[in-house]
Enzyme design. Structure first.
Site, mmCIF file in Angstrom:
data_model
loop_
_atom_site.group_PDB
_atom_site.id
_atom_site.type_symbol
_atom_site.label_atom_id
_atom_site.label_comp_id
_atom_site.label_asym_id
_atom_site.label_seq_id
_atom_site.Cartn_x
_atom_site.Cartn_y
_atom_site.Cartn_z
ATOM 1 N N ASP A 144 8.471 -19.744 -13.557
ATOM 2 C CA ASP A 144 7.267 -19.390 -14.325
ATOM 3 C C ASP A 144 7.233 -17.894 -14.658
ATOM 4 O O ASP A 144 7.868 -17.076 -13.990
ATOM 5 C CB ASP A 144 6.011 -19.718 -13.505
ATOM 6 C CG ASP A 144 5.687 -21.209 -13.517
ATOM 7 O OD1 ASP A 144 6.413 -21.984 -14.164
ATOM 8 O OD2 ASP A 144 4.690 -21.589 -12.868
ATOM 9 N N ARG A 194 10.677 -22.219 -21.942
ATOM 10 C CA ARG A 194 9.314 -22.694 -22.173
ATOM 11 C C ARG A 194 8.548 -21.561 -22.848
ATOM 12 O O ARG A 194 8.485 -20.455 -22.324
ATOM 13 C CB ARG A 194 8.658 -23.030 -20.828
ATOM 14 C CG ARG A 194 7.178 -23.382 -20.962
ATOM 15 C CD ARG A 194 6.455 -23.328 -19.621
ATOM 16 N NE ARG A 194 6.948 -24.306 -18.679
ATOM 17 C CZ ARG A 194 6.658 -24.271 -17.372
ATOM 18 N NH1 ARG A 194 5.900 -23.320 -16.867
ATOM 19 N NH2 ARG A 194 7.144 -25.189 -16.563
ATOM 20 N N GLY A 198 0.518 -17.247 -22.866
ATOM 21 C CA GLY A 198 0.371 -16.224 -21.819
ATOM 22 C C GLY A 198 -1.036 -16.259 -21.253
ATOM 23 O O GLY A 198 -2.004 -16.366 -22.020
ATOM 24 N N HIS A 237 -1.540 -26.436 -25.824
ATOM 25 C CA HIS A 237 -2.456 -27.540 -26.179
ATOM 26 C C HIS A 237 -2.964 -27.378 -27.592
ATOM 27 O O HIS A 237 -3.754 -28.174 -28.069
ATOM 28 C CB HIS A 237 -3.646 -27.557 -25.215
ATOM 29 C CG HIS A 237 -3.242 -27.465 -23.797
ATOM 30 N ND1 HIS A 237 -3.267 -26.295 -23.082
ATOM 31 C CD2 HIS A 237 -2.726 -28.395 -22.975
ATOM 32 C CE1 HIS A 237 -2.794 -26.504 -21.875
ATOM 33 N NE2 HIS A 237 -2.452 -27.771 -21.784
ATOM 34 N N ALA A 301 -10.929 -19.229 -17.807
ATOM 35 C CA ALA A 301 -10.888 -18.088 -18.728
ATOM 36 C C ALA A 301 -10.391 -18.505 -20.109
ATOM 37 O O ALA A 301 -10.731 -17.884 -21.113
ATOM 38 C CB ALA A 301 -9.961 -17.009 -18.162
ATOM 39 N N GLU A 302 -9.596 -19.596 -20.148
ATOM 40 C CA GLU A 302 -8.973 -19.995 -21.406
ATOM 41 C C GLU A 302 -9.947 -20.610 -22.383
ATOM 42 O O GLU A 302 -9.738 -20.589 -23.582
ATOM 43 C CB GLU A 302 -7.917 -21.071 -21.104
ATOM 44 C CG GLU A 302 -6.534 -20.548 -21.167
ATOM 45 C CD GLU A 302 -5.654 -21.330 -20.218
ATOM 46 O OE1 GLU A 302 -4.804 -20.699 -19.601
ATOM 47 O OE2 GLU A 302 -5.850 -22.550 -20.087
HETATM 48 P P1 FDA Z 1 -5.419 -21.935 -26.454
HETATM 49 O O1 FDA Z 1 -6.022 -21.806 -25.084
HETATM 50 O O2 FDA Z 1 -5.285 -20.740 -27.308
HETATM 51 O O3 FDA Z 1 -6.235 -23.049 -27.191
HETATM 52 C C1 FDA Z 1 -6.004 -23.299 -28.576
HETATM 53 C C2 FDA Z 1 -6.571 -24.639 -28.974
HETATM 54 O O4 FDA Z 1 -5.985 -25.697 -28.180
HETATM 55 C C3 FDA Z 1 -8.041 -24.781 -28.743
HETATM 56 O O5 FDA Z 1 -8.778 -24.137 -29.764
HETATM 57 C C4 FDA Z 1 -8.173 -26.291 -28.774
HETATM 58 O O6 FDA Z 1 -8.079 -26.783 -30.086
HETATM 59 C C5 FDA Z 1 -6.947 -26.736 -28.024
HETATM 60 N N1 FDA Z 1 -7.269 -26.916 -26.604
HETATM 61 C C6 FDA Z 1 -7.003 -26.073 -25.602
HETATM 62 N N2 FDA Z 1 -7.480 -26.556 -24.436
HETATM 63 C C7 FDA Z 1 -8.063 -27.740 -24.721
HETATM 64 C C8 FDA Z 1 -8.738 -28.735 -23.959
HETATM 65 N N3 FDA Z 1 -8.959 -28.585 -22.636
HETATM 66 N N4 FDA Z 1 -9.188 -29.824 -24.588
HETATM 67 C C9 FDA Z 1 -9.019 -29.969 -25.915
HETATM 68 N N5 FDA Z 1 -8.404 -29.061 -26.699
HETATM 69 C C10 FDA Z 1 -7.925 -27.966 -26.116
HETATM 70 N N6 FDA Z 1 1.093 -19.020 -18.769
HETATM 71 C C11 FDA Z 1 1.770 -18.000 -18.203
HETATM 72 O O7 FDA Z 1 1.364 -16.845 -18.355
HETATM 73 N N7 FDA Z 1 2.912 -18.244 -17.473
HETATM 74 C C12 FDA Z 1 3.413 -19.505 -17.332
HETATM 75 O O8 FDA Z 1 4.449 -19.675 -16.676
HETATM 76 C C13 FDA Z 1 2.717 -20.587 -17.942
HETATM 77 N N8 FDA Z 1 3.172 -21.862 -17.849
HETATM 78 C C14 FDA Z 1 2.583 -22.847 -18.603
HETATM 79 C C15 FDA Z 1 3.121 -24.125 -18.638
HETATM 80 C C16 FDA Z 1 2.593 -25.091 -19.457
HETATM 81 C C17 FDA Z 1 3.213 -26.443 -19.516
HETATM 82 C C18 FDA Z 1 1.443 -24.789 -20.270
HETATM 83 C C19 FDA Z 1 0.855 -25.801 -21.197
HETATM 84 C C20 FDA Z 1 0.876 -23.547 -20.198
HETATM 85 C C21 FDA Z 1 1.415 -22.573 -19.366
HETATM 86 N N9 FDA Z 1 0.839 -21.312 -19.282
HETATM 87 C C22 FDA Z 1 1.540 -20.305 -18.660
HETATM 88 C C23 FDA Z 1 -0.536 -21.075 -19.803
HETATM 89 C C24 FDA Z 1 -0.527 -20.574 -21.221
HETATM 90 O O9 FDA Z 1 -0.005 -19.268 -21.258
HETATM 91 C C25 FDA Z 1 -1.934 -20.574 -21.830
HETATM 92 O O10 FDA Z 1 -2.766 -19.745 -21.076
HETATM 93 C C26 FDA Z 1 -2.583 -21.932 -21.908
HETATM 94 O O11 FDA Z 1 -1.667 -22.952 -22.190
HETATM 95 C C27 FDA Z 1 -3.643 -21.929 -23.017
HETATM 96 O O12 FDA Z 1 -3.048 -21.692 -24.269
HETATM 97 P P2 FDA Z 1 -2.852 -22.847 -25.373
HETATM 98 O O13 FDA Z 1 -1.562 -22.594 -26.044
HETATM 99 O O14 FDA Z 1 -2.947 -24.175 -24.716
HETATM 100 O O15 FDA Z 1 -3.980 -22.642 -26.430
#
Ligand code: FDA
Length: 317
Positions: A144, A194, A198, A237, A301-302
């Site tokens: 990670d 991956r 962030g 997501h 926080a996300e």
């Molecule tokens: P973001 O949070 O910007 O959301 C964008 C859109 O996605 C939202 O507007 C909505 O449409 C949709 N969405 C998001 N959450 C939703 C929900 N609960 N229900 C419905 N829709 C939703 N970080 C890190 O710093 N180090 C790491 O090693 C990892 N590892 C990691 C593994 C995996 C498999 C994932 C998915 C994520 C990580 N992360 C991580 C976390 C990552 O950096 C990030 O903080 C979160 O994934 C949130 O970012 P998103 O890209 O999901 O979109």
């Protein structure tokens, strides 16, 4: 998302020992945490693994815990991974699942990376033990990404691990200004990267601050990875990022089994199942263990909706 005004506050709260005590002592917290963490013990995560595999999805399991300054704690983390991998060896993986369906995700800081004495060497040796045990049961290992002060050290340990265990994957964070270059360096044949947005609070000199900038960076990094020779893992997501990956896969003519989607346990479960039913590889990042506080606060926080759900559950109905 980065635009959430409470994000810096919640990420700071995630590092507070006092708040950790208060929040973890609230009886309702546990029921909300269960949305994101299937349990504290190994049996709970093995049960969750069976369900996820049965639904046609792959899994990556993270034993929760970060940044230890205690060698005994780092050793306990290694032992937890070794026990988990032994349990993987006893699992019946349903036929027809893509690639190694089982993976573990490690945080090097939990393996001793920042111990005052020989942290780098201790984390490397500990990670090697986990990689060997994973190889013995046919599982993958991912390292990670943590906050930006750890990136150089983490990438250098990953390089050393890959000399003996070439399938070891790592994570790049699109919010870091350096990441597009890192993608270029690391998108070579056999690599598994991956890409996520962030999750930590980072200063403007190293990280994009506006969510549009992060999304643009994510798209550019995806393009580098999809046009490269490695195996991109699209961890988001966000429907816009998932669409961008679909477009790139079409444009670059990638086969469905040459990249994968990854989402967190309990988040957009329907979308995860839909992608898997469409023939895509979907891996569910599933954390377990009792050190869930920091992980839980990063999830709050996300997304304001996650925070609202938690706050509402605190009010007796
Ligand atoms: P973001 O949070 O910007 O959301 C964008 C859109 O996605 C939202 O507007 C909505 O449409 C949709 N969405 C998001 N959450 C939703 C929900 N609960 N229900 C419905 N829709 C939703 N970080 C890190 O710093 N180090 C790491 O090693 C990892 N590892 C990691 C593994 C995996 C498999 C994932 C998915 C994520 C990580 N992360 C991580 C976390 C990552 O950096 C990030 O903080 C979160 O994934 C949130 O970012 P998103 O890209 O999901 O979109």
């Amino acid at each position: 998302a980065l635009g959430n005004p409470l994000r810096p506050l919640l990420l700071a709260a995630g590092r507070s020992t006092l708040l950790r005590r208060v929040v973890t002592a609230l009886p309702v917290t546990r029921s909300v945490v269960r949305r994101y963490v299937p349990g504290e013990g190994q049996d709970a995560v093995v049960d969750a693994t069976r369900d996820i595999l049965a639904s046609g999805r792959a899994i990556s399991i993270d034993h929760l815990g970060e940044d230890t300054s205690d060698p005994a704690q780092a050793e306990a983390t290694v032992q937890a991974y070794l026990a988990l991998l032994a349990a993987f060896g006893r699992l019946d993986v349903p036929a027809g699942l893509p690639v190694p369906a089982l993976e573990v995700s490690l945080k090097l800081s939990a393996l001793g990376q920042f111990l005052p004495q020989d942290g780098h060497a201790v984390a490397l040796a500990n990670a090697r033990r986990i990689c060997s045990a994973a190889e013995a049961v046919g599982a993958w290992v991912n390292v990670d990404a943590e906050d930006h002060t750890t990136t150089d050290s983490t990438l250098s340990i990953v390089r050393e691990l890959r000399a003996d265990h070439p399938s070891v994957a790592t994570v790049l964070q699109a919010y870091l200004r350096r990441t597009e270059d890192d993608c270029r360096t690391l998108a070579g044949e056999g690599s598994r990267i991956r890409l996520c947005k962030g999750a930590y609070a980072e200063p403007a000199d190293v990280a994009f601050q506006r969510s549009e900038e992060v999304d643009d960076s994510y798209r550019r990094c995806l393009e580098v990875l999809f046009t490269g020779d490695g195996y991109p893992m699209v961890a988001s997501h966000d429907p816009a990022m998932i669409d961008a990956a679909h477009d790139l896969a079409r444009r670059t003519g990638r086969a469905d089994d040459s990249y994968e989607f990854q989402m967190l346990y309990g988040i957009r479960d329907d979308e995860q199942r839909r992608l898997a039913a469409d023939g895509h590889t979907v891996r569910v990042y599933t954390p377990y263990g009792d050190e869930w506080y920091g992980y839980f606060m990063r999830r709050l926080a996300e997304r304001p909706a996650n925070l609202l759900f938690f706050l509402r559950s605190l009010v007796p109905s």
